[in-house]
Design a protein around this motif. Structure first.
Motif, PDB file in Angstrom:
ATOM      1  N   ILE A 175       0.844  -1.213   0.000  1.00 39.48           N
ATOM      2  CA  ILE A 175       0.000   0.000   0.000  1.00 39.48           C
ATOM      3  C   ILE A 175       0.870   1.249   0.000  1.00 39.48           C
ATOM      4  N   ILE A 176       1.911   1.269   0.825  1.00 45.89           N
ATOM      5  CA  ILE A 176       2.811   2.426   0.870  1.00 45.89           C
ATOM      6  C   ILE A 176       3.500   2.614  -0.473  1.00 45.89           C
ATOM      7  N   GLU A 177       3.959   1.531  -1.088  1.00 50.35           N
ATOM      8  CA  GLU A 177       4.596   1.623  -2.407  1.00 50.35           C
ATOM      9  C   GLU A 177       3.614   2.140  -3.459  1.00 50.35           C
ATOM     10  N   PHE A 178       2.373   1.686  -3.387  1.00 47.27           N
ATOM     11  CA  PHE A 178       1.360   2.127  -4.349  1.00 47.27           C
ATOM     12  C   PHE A 178       1.076   3.618  -4.190  1.00 47.27           C
ATOM     13  N   ILE A 179       0.983   4.087  -2.954  1.00 46.08           N
ATOM     14  CA  ILE A 179       0.688   5.499  -2.699  1.00 46.08           C
ATOM     15  C   ILE A 179       1.845   6.391  -3.152  1.00 46.08           C
ATOM     16  N   THR A 180       3.069   5.950  -2.949  1.00 44.94           N
ATOM     17  CA  THR A 180       4.237   6.784  -3.266  1.00 44.94           C
ATOM     18  C   THR A 180       4.810   6.525  -4.656  1.00 44.94           C
ATOM     19  N   PHE A 181       4.180   5.685  -5.451  1.00 47.68           N
ATOM     20  CA  PHE A 181       4.715   5.312  -6.765  1.00 47.68           C
ATOM     21  C   PHE A 181       4.939   6.527  -7.658  1.00 47.68           C
ATOM     22  N   ASN A 182       3.927   7.372  -7.808  1.00 49.13           N
ATOM     23  CA  ASN A 182       4.049   8.534  -8.698  1.00 49.13           C
ATOM     24  C   ASN A 182       5.107   9.519  -8.205  1.00 49.13           C
ATOM     25  N   LYS A 183       5.211   9.700  -6.895  1.00 46.70           N
ATOM     26  CA  LYS A 183       6.212  10.616  -6.346  1.00 46.70           C
ATOM     27  C   LYS A 183       7.629  10.096  -6.581  1.00 46.70           C
ATOM     28  N   THR A 184       7.795   8.784  -6.567  1.00 45.69           N
ATOM     29  CA  THR A 184       9.118   8.199  -6.760  1.00 45.69           C
ATOM     30  C   THR A 184       9.626   8.443  -8.177  1.00 45.69           C
ATOM     31  N   TYR A 185       8.756   8.336  -9.150  1.00 44.42           N
ATOM     32  CA  TYR A 185       9.159   8.470 -10.545  1.00 44.42           C
ATOM     33  C   TYR A 185       8.919   9.861 -11.107  1.00 44.42           C
ATOM     34  N   ASP A 186       8.463  10.792 -10.283  1.00 47.04           N
ATOM     35  CA  ASP A 186       8.183  12.152 -10.741  1.00 47.04           C
ATOM     36  C   ASP A 186       9.454  12.980 -10.639  1.00 47.04           C
ATOM     37  N   SER A 187       9.859  13.583 -11.731  1.00 49.45           N
ATOM     38  CA  SER A 187      11.098  14.362 -11.735  1.00 49.45           C
ATOM     39  C   SER A 187      10.873  15.820 -11.354  1.00 49.45           C
ATOM     40  N   SER A 188       9.625  16.209 -11.090  1.00 46.35           N
ATOM     41  CA  SER A 188       9.362  17.609 -10.756  1.00 46.35           C
ATOM     42  C   SER A 188       9.681  17.934  -9.295  1.00 46.35           C
ATOM     43  N   SER A 189       9.775  16.923  -8.443  1.00 51.03           N
ATOM     44  CA  SER A 189      10.114  17.170  -7.037  1.00 51.03           C
ATOM     45  C   SER A 189      11.493  16.598  -6.725  1.00 51.03           C
ATOM     46  N   ALA A 190      12.014  16.961  -5.589  1.00 53.20           N
ATOM     47  CA  ALA A 190      13.332  16.470  -5.167  1.00 53.20           C
ATOM     48  C   ALA A 190      13.254  14.969  -4.901  1.00 53.20           C
ATOM     49  N   PRO A 191      14.318  14.226  -5.172  1.00 54.06           N
ATOM     50  CA  PRO A 191      14.302  12.777  -4.930  1.00 54.06           C
ATOM     51  C   PRO A 191      14.028  12.456  -3.463  1.00 54.06           C
ATOM     52  N   GLY A 192      13.086  11.544  -3.238  1.00 52.99           N
ATOM     53  CA  GLY A 192      12.765  11.124  -1.883  1.00 52.99           C
ATOM     54  C   GLY A 192      11.894  12.078  -1.106  1.00 52.99           C
ATOM     55  N   ASP A 193      11.410  13.147  -1.737  1.00 55.60           N
ATOM     56  CA  ASP A 193      10.589  14.138  -1.048  1.00 55.60           C
ATOM     57  C   ASP A 193       9.122  13.762  -1.186  1.00 55.60           C
ATOM     58  N   PHE A 194       8.509  13.338  -0.080  1.00 55.73           N
ATOM     59  CA  PHE A 194       7.098  12.975  -0.074  1.00 55.73           C
ATOM     60  C   PHE A 194       6.267  13.999   0.691  1.00 55.73           C
ATOM     61  N   ASN A 195       6.844  15.145   0.992  1.00 57.01           N
ATOM     62  CA  ASN A 195       6.189  16.203   1.780  1.00 57.01           C
ATOM     63  C   ASN A 195       5.740  15.695   3.144  1.00 57.01           C
ATOM     64  N   PHE A 196       6.401  14.684   3.625  1.00 61.06           N
ATOM     65  CA  PHE A 196       6.120  14.158   4.953  1.00 61.06           C
ATOM     66  C   PHE A 196       7.161  14.741   5.898  1.00 61.06           C
ATOM     67  N   GLY A 197       6.743  15.545   6.823  1.00 64.15           N
ATOM     68  CA  GLY A 197       7.685  16.179   7.737  1.00 64.15           C
ATOM     69  C   GLY A 197       8.302  17.440   7.177  1.00 64.15           C
ATOM     70  N   ALA A 198       7.677  18.025   6.142  1.00 64.25           N
ATOM     71  CA  ALA A 198       8.215  19.250   5.544  1.00 64.25           C
ATOM     72  C   ALA A 198       8.169  20.416   6.523  1.00 64.25           C
ATOM     73  N   SER A 199       7.305  20.324   7.526  1.00 60.00           N
ATOM     74  CA  SER A 199       7.199  21.410   8.501  1.00 60.00           C
ATOM     75  C   SER A 199       8.475  21.565   9.326  1.00 60.00           C
ATOM     76  N   PHE A 200       9.289  20.515   9.403  1.00 58.94           N
ATOM     77  CA  PHE A 200      10.546  20.598  10.150  1.00 58.94           C
ATOM     78  C   PHE A 200      11.559  21.493   9.439  1.00 58.94           C
ATOM     79  N   LEU A 201      11.383  21.701   8.143  1.00 59.10           N
ATOM     80  CA  LEU A 201      12.324  22.519   7.374  1.00 59.10           C
ATOM     81  C   LEU A 201      11.880  23.977   7.256  1.00 59.10           C
ATOM     82  N   LYS A 202      10.703  24.280   7.758  1.00 61.56           N
ATOM     83  CA  LYS A 202      10.231  25.671   7.699  1.00 61.56           C
ATOM     84  C   LYS A 202      11.100  26.540   8.603  1.00 61.56           C
ATOM     85  N   ASN A 203      11.259  27.789   8.212  1.00 60.32           N
ATOM     86  CA  ASN A 203      12.034  28.787   8.961  1.00 60.32           C
ATOM     87  C   ASN A 203      13.497  28.388   9.139  1.00 60.32           C
ATOM     88  N   LYS A 204      14.011  27.596   8.225  1.00 59.78           N
ATOM     89  CA  LYS A 204      15.430  27.221   8.253  1.00 59.78           C
ATOM     90  C   LYS A 204      16.102  27.824   7.034  1.00 59.78           C
TER      91      LYS A 204
END
Length: 193
Positions: free
Chosen positions: A126-155
């Motif tokens: 299920i996790i692989e199915f949900i993240t499949f498009n993000k893995t092969y999408d070249s428009s975002s940074a490699p490995g970036d699933f927007n999970f925990g992106a709030s930790f990078l705010k204000n840095k």
């Protein structure tokens, strides 16, 4: 006499071998940070976070794009971080319902049964199915699933780069650690700690 004939034959065949082709590098024969006695591969030019030019087999020369490889490295590294923690915790601590399961993590998998293993496999699928498009999408940074992106705010950019470098370094360490833990458990069949 036979040896002399074989030696002469080898020498004459070597005369028709293709001449070695000198490798050209965009980096003007820059040396690898990881292996200073080797040339840095062309595609490992420092644009990827944590890139130290380590590619002694020059696999990066055969790939068109390294983003997919970096995404796979991050995914395997993140899973390895969870695996090594689980491997070590499972040796010492059990939930009461699993008190009869072996403390050897490799034996415990066999003792668990089919239903729990199917549940784990289904969760991974299920996790692989949900993240499949993000893995092969070249428009975002490699490995970036927007999970925990709030930790990078204000840095600052330097702080984000430092955190990303730490992540890839920890991922690489965890991949080596889980490999070592499994091999040591297979060889000695004793707890790691």
């Amino acid at each position: 006499m036979k040896f002399l004939v074989a030696l002469i034959s080898i020498a004459s065949v070597a005369a028709f071998a293709p001449a070695p082709v000198a490798r050209t590098s965009v980096a003007l024969d820059a040396k690898s940070k990881a292996l200073p006695f080797l040339e840095c591969p062309e595609k490992l030019d420092g644009t990827l976070v944590g890139d130290a030019g380590f590619d002694p087999m020059r696999i990066s020369d055969t790939l068109q794009d390294l983003d997919y490889v970096r995404a796979a490295e991050l995914k395997h590294g993140r899973i390895s971080q969870l695996a090594i923690v689980g491997f070590l915790v499972e040796e010492k601590f059990h939930l009461p319902m699993f008190s009869k399961i072996s403390s050897n993590p490799l034996d415990a998998v066999k003792e668990l049964g089919v239903a729990p293993q199917a549940q784990i496999f289904l969760t991974i699928a299920i996790i692989e199915f949900i993240t499949f498009n993000k893995t092969y999408d070249s428009s975002s940074a490699p490995g970036d699933f927007n999970f925990g992106a709030s930790f990078l705010k204000n840095k600052s950019d330097a702080q984000v780069l430092k955190l990303k470098t730490q992540e890839i370094t920890h991922c690489r360490l965890a991949m080596m650690a889980i490999t070592g833990a499994v091999v040591q458990t297979l060889i000695y069949n004793e707890p790691l700690w």
